[in-house]
Design an enzyme around this catalytic site. Structure first.
Site, mmCIF file in Angstrom:
data_model
loop_
_atom_site.group_PDB
_atom_site.id
_atom_site.type_symbol
_atom_site.label_atom_id
_atom_site.label_comp_id
_atom_site.label_asym_id
_atom_site.label_seq_id
_atom_site.Cartn_x
_atom_site.Cartn_y
_atom_site.Cartn_z
ATOM 1 N N HIS A 32 3.713 8.081 4.189
ATOM 2 C CA HIS A 32 3.504 7.681 2.611
ATOM 3 C C HIS A 32 2.280 8.167 1.993
ATOM 4 O O HIS A 32 1.289 8.483 2.650
ATOM 5 C CB HIS A 32 3.552 6.129 2.422
ATOM 6 C CG HIS A 32 4.685 5.487 3.242
ATOM 7 N ND1 HIS A 32 4.452 4.769 4.310
ATOM 8 C CD2 HIS A 32 5.795 5.598 2.936
ATOM 9 C CE1 HIS A 32 5.832 4.445 4.700
ATOM 10 N NE2 HIS A 32 6.745 4.680 3.838
ATOM 11 N N HIS A 40 -3.338 2.680 -0.009
ATOM 12 C CA HIS A 40 -2.332 2.272 -1.236
ATOM 13 C C HIS A 40 -3.116 1.438 -2.118
ATOM 14 O O HIS A 40 -2.637 1.524 -3.524
ATOM 15 C CB HIS A 40 -1.067 1.489 -0.865
ATOM 16 C CG HIS A 40 -0.101 2.316 -0.136
ATOM 17 N ND1 HIS A 40 0.265 3.702 -0.513
ATOM 18 C CD2 HIS A 40 0.637 2.157 0.983
ATOM 19 C CE1 HIS A 40 0.965 4.182 0.443
ATOM 20 N NE2 HIS A 40 1.432 3.196 1.324
#
Length: 323
Positions: free
Chosen positions: A189, A150
């Site tokens: 994710h 991320h």
């Protein structure tokens, strides 16, 4: 199989419910030992590598903004951190005085693993040329934290400080002349940081399977790259409850053919396991057998197209546990 381990305590445990915590690494190591996937049980198949260096500023700044890299180091020196962890991003991503060192050591462990896997691939190629059986492609599994997929070019995000897999990909290109790098991210994710870093880069094929609508809300089908990198980003947002069959179908119809067209020199994998049915925070409903099959499929891709797999896949498979 080459296994690089970094047992790093990065985030404070004052929030015991946090999904990213120090208990994750010992749990993985315990599971490997329980299932006899360690050098003690398989001395001829598994080699454990202990991390012995930090990633350098130059290695990290190859994918991250240099001012961010320097700023992260300065944050660790703030007096407020002496009293406990501090939140530096809304995920919440929180740090202690040792977090920057841990992130650099995590990246350094991944780069050491890349070196080892590439060396094994070269030995395999030499054996093949000499007429000996080449054997299976070398596979590396990097067990380290904090996670990384991320983290964006100029900041932290989603418990991630540095994009370990992106640092590893650029390292492959700059230090091993492996110019075509494929990154497969099967975390539940979207790996938005990796995606953004290479969005305009045609030398890196980024493929992500993730649950549609999950954090951080990116990774739509239309996000396929930009400029010279158009077509080199493939995002596959899957609906909740997709399960094993959908993942296998996606691999056979999209991921495998994309790899065949790209012809990678090395395959890297961001291997998050939070799409498993037992994870309470997501709902893709993958099974343990799904991950086993994914590993075999990626290894087959490496055998056919690359030569090394390294897992955040000359055939090299590098498996980096992403979050």
């Amino acid at each position: 199989m080459l296994m690089g381990c970094a047992r790093l305590v990065v985030y404070a445990s004052f929030r015991t419910w946090a999904t990213e915590c120090a208990a994750r690494i010992p749990a993985i190591l315990e599971a490997l030992d329980t299932h006899q996937l360690t050098p003690g049980f398989r001395p001829d198949e598994v080699l454990r590598l202990e991390p012995n260096r930090l990633a350098s500023f130059e290695e990290v700044a190859a994918v991250h903004d240099g001012n961010y890299v320097k700023g992260l180091e300065r944050i660790m020196q703030q007096p407020a951190l002496q009293d406990g962890p501090a939140v530096i991003e809304s995920a919440p991503t929180y740090v202690t005085t040792t977090s920057n060192d841990a992130a650099l050591r995590s990246a350094g462990a991944a780069l050491d693993l890349i070196d080892a896997v590439v060396a094994a691939a070269e030995r395999r190629a030499s054996s093949s040329q000499a007429g000996s059986s080449a054997g299976s492609v070398p596979v590396g599994f990097s067990i380290c934290r904090p996670p990384g997929h991320h983290a964006v070019r100029s900041g932290p995000m989603g418990f991630c400080l540095l994009s370990t897999i992106a640092i590893a990909a650029r390292y492959c290109q700059q230090h091993h002349n492996l110019q075509k790098v494929m990154i497969f991210d099967f975390d539940v994710h979207h790996g938005n940081g990796t995606h953004d870093i290479f969005y305009e880069d045609p030398s890196v094929l980024f493929i992500s399977t993730h649950q549609s609508g999950s954090y951080p809300g990116t990774g739509g089908l239309h996000e396929a790259g930009k400029g010279a990198g158009e077509g080199a980003s493939i995002n596959l947002p899957l609906p909740g409850d997709s399960g094993d069959a959908v993942m296998q179908d996606a691999f056979e119809r999209i991921i495998g053919p994309a790899a065949a067209r790209f012809q990678p020199d090395i395959i890297l994998v961001s291997a998050g396991y939070d799409a498993h049915w037992r994870d309470p925070l997501a709902g893709l409903q993958l099974r343990t057998s799904t991950y086993h099959r994914l590993g075999l499929l990626v290894q087959k891709l490496a055998q056919e197209h690359a030569g090394a797999i390294s897992l955040s896949p000359h055939v090299c498979l590098l498996c980096q546990h992403s979050s």
